[in-house]
Design a protein around this motif. Structure first.
Motif, mmCIF file in Angstrom:
data_model
loop_
_atom_site.group_PDB
_atom_site.id
_atom_site.type_symbol
_atom_site.label_atom_id
_atom_site.label_comp_id
_atom_site.label_asym_id
_atom_site.label_seq_id
_atom_site.Cartn_x
_atom_site.Cartn_y
_atom_site.Cartn_z
ATOM 1 N N UNK A 178 49.700 37.167 42.334
ATOM 2 C CA UNK A 178 48.416 36.120 42.379
ATOM 3 C C UNK A 178 47.604 36.245 41.160
ATOM 4 N N UNK A 179 47.247 37.237 40.635
ATOM 5 C CA UNK A 179 46.264 37.715 40.404
ATOM 6 C C UNK A 179 46.076 38.272 38.247
ATOM 7 N N UNK A 235 54.440 43.492 38.765
ATOM 8 C CA UNK A 235 52.900 42.508 38.632
ATOM 9 C C UNK A 235 52.773 41.882 40.385
ATOM 10 N N UNK A 236 51.391 41.473 40.490
ATOM 11 C CA UNK A 236 50.959 40.190 42.029
ATOM 12 C C UNK A 236 50.967 38.876 40.750
ATOM 13 N N UNK A 274 45.142 41.367 34.284
ATOM 14 C CA UNK A 274 44.442 40.460 34.643
ATOM 15 C C UNK A 274 44.205 39.053 34.460
ATOM 16 N N UNK A 279 36.624 44.730 36.755
ATOM 17 C CA UNK A 279 35.240 45.328 37.000
ATOM 18 C C UNK A 279 34.816 46.572 36.470
ATOM 19 N N UNK A 280 36.164 47.099 36.289
ATOM 20 C CA UNK A 280 36.612 48.086 35.264
ATOM 21 C C UNK A 280 36.676 48.453 33.766
ATOM 22 N N UNK A 294 40.527 34.428 35.247
ATOM 23 C CA UNK A 294 39.623 33.775 36.152
ATOM 24 C C UNK A 294 39.621 34.546 37.377
ATOM 25 N N UNK A 295 40.525 36.328 37.087
ATOM 26 C CA UNK A 295 39.676 37.544 37.653
ATOM 27 C C UNK A 295 38.748 38.778 37.320
ATOM 28 N N UNK A 327 47.578 47.305 32.764
ATOM 29 C CA UNK A 327 48.996 48.736 33.007
ATOM 30 C C UNK A 327 50.195 48.460 32.104
#
Lengths: 79, 225
Positions: free
Chosen positions: A70-71, A67-68, A9, A16-17, A12-13, A40
Motif C-alpha cells: 500500500x505504501x 513489503x507493505x 516508501x 517524515x524520517x 506520494x507517501x 529498508x
C-alpha cells in the motif's frame, strides 16, 4: 544465490524520517542536496541455482511479508 | 457473551482489555498467539502493545502468526473483531482492514487524552453512543497516522465505514484537532460488513472514573447488547 532487496516508501507517501535526515544534512552544509527518501534493505541468501525461480521466491517473500504494497515499492538486485 | 483476547509477545494492553471485558460481564479467555484453535467467541479482541517489538513494521509479524488464520476465519464467518492500537495495525497487516498506519507526522510517540467523534452509531460496536457524540479517549502510539488510497477513502465515506474521527472538544474536525496526521482525521474504521472495528484510541482505558473517565464503557455495552 544472494539478493539485495531495497524497500522504499512510494513517491506520494510522506517520509517524515527522510525529511528530518535531509534537513539535518542541509544544516551540515550539504548545499547541493536535493532529496532524501529513507528505506529498508534486506540481504537474502537462498539455496536455488535457477535465477528465475530464485527471483520468483524473493518476489513472493516481498509480497507476503517484507513489503507493505500500500505504501512501499521494492527493487530486487542479484548480488 | 464469550470474548477472546489474543496475546502476542510484546502485547501490553491485554490485561487492561480483559479487566474492561470482565467488568462488562463478558466471559473472557486469553489466547496465546501460538495456539491454533480459538475458544468459542462472539468477540475477538486484538489488544494494544508492541507485538514482536514492532520488528519490520508495526503489526507485520503478528499479522502472519498461527492464531491469525483462525481470527481471519472467524471474521469471515461474522464474528465481531475489535483491534485497538497495535491491534488495528495488525488488522491492516492481515488485510482484514484496508489501509495502513504510518508514523505520526510529528515523529513523536503521542500519549494523551484526545477527543474523538462517533461518526457511525448504527453498528454493533457503537449503538449505545449518540450520533456525533464527542468522547475523550486516550491515545498512545507512534504509528497512528492512518493512510489509505483515494478509492478506499471514498468507499469509507460513501458506505459510512468511518467509526471515529479526531475532533476538538466541541466536535469540530480540523487539522488542529488531528494529533497524528491521519487522513481525514480518521481514528477508527470498519470493514464493509461492519463486524470488524480497528481504532487507535484505547476505550479499555476509559472504563473507570477512578483512573480516567467512562467514555469507553458504551463501546463494550454496545457489543454486549
Amino acid at each position: 544465490m544472494k539478493f539485495a532487496v531495497t524497500v522504499t516508501l512510494k513517491k506520494d507517501v510522506l517520509d517524515p524520517q527522510g525529511k528530518v535526515v535531509q534537513d539535518t544534512l542541509a544544516n551540515l552544509g550539504m548545499k547541493s542536496l536535493k532529496n532524501i527518501r529513507q528505506g529498508k534493505f534486506f540481504e537474502i541468501e537462498i539455496e536455488e541455482r535457477n535465477q528465475l525461480k530464485a527471483e520468483e521466491l524473493i518476489n513472493e517473500m516481498c509480497k507476503k511479508l517484507l513489503v507493505n504494497l500500500i505504501i512501499e515499492d521494492y527493487k530486487i538486485n542479484k548480488l | 457473551m464469550n470474548s477472546s483476547v489474543i496475546v502476542f509477545p510484546g502485547s501490553n494492553c491485554d490485561r487492561d482489555i480483559a479487566i474492561a471485558l470482565e467488568k462488562m460481564q463478558f466471559k473472557n479467555k486469553m489466547v496465546w498467539h501460538k495456539e491454533s484453535k480459538l475458544p468459542k467467541s462472539d468477540l475477538i479482541v486484538i489488544p494494544g502493545g508492541f507485538s514482536y517489538g514492532d520488528y519490520l513494521r508495526s503489526g507485520a509479524i503478528a499479522g502472519k502468526s498461527l492464531i491469525i488464520n483462525e481470527v481471519i476465519k472467524a471474521a469471515k464467518s461474522g464474528c465481531l473483531i475489535l483491534g485497538i492500537c497495535n491491534g488495528f495495525q495488525i488488522l491492516t497487516e492481515t488485510g482484514l482492514l484496508k489501509g495502513t498506519l504510518l508514523r505520526n507526522r510529528n515523529l513523536k510517540f503521542i500519549n494523551s487524552d484526545v477527543n474523538i467523534k462517533v461518526i457511525n452509531n448504527s453498528t454493533k460496536f457503537t449503538s449505545k453512543y449518540k450520533s456525533n457524540q464527542v468522547l475523550k479517549i486516550n491515545i498512545a502510539h507512534n504509528e497512528g497516522n492512518y493512510f489509505t488510497d483515494k478509492d478506499h477513502l471514498n468507499k469509507l465515506k460513501n458506505e459510512n465505514l468511518i467509526a471515529f474521527q479526531y475532533c476538538d472538544i466541541n466536535g469540530n474536525i480540523s487539522d488542529q484537532s488531528n494529533p497524528n496526521g491521519a487522513i481525514e482525521n480518521i481514528a477508527g474504521i470498519y470493514n464493509s460488513k461492519k463486524n470488524i472495528l480497528g481504532m487507535m484510541p484505547h476505550p479499555e482505558r476509559m472504563v473507570d472514573n477512578l483512573i480516567s473517565n467512562t467514555d469507553g464503557i458504551n463501546l463494550f455495552a454496545s457489543i454486549m447488547n
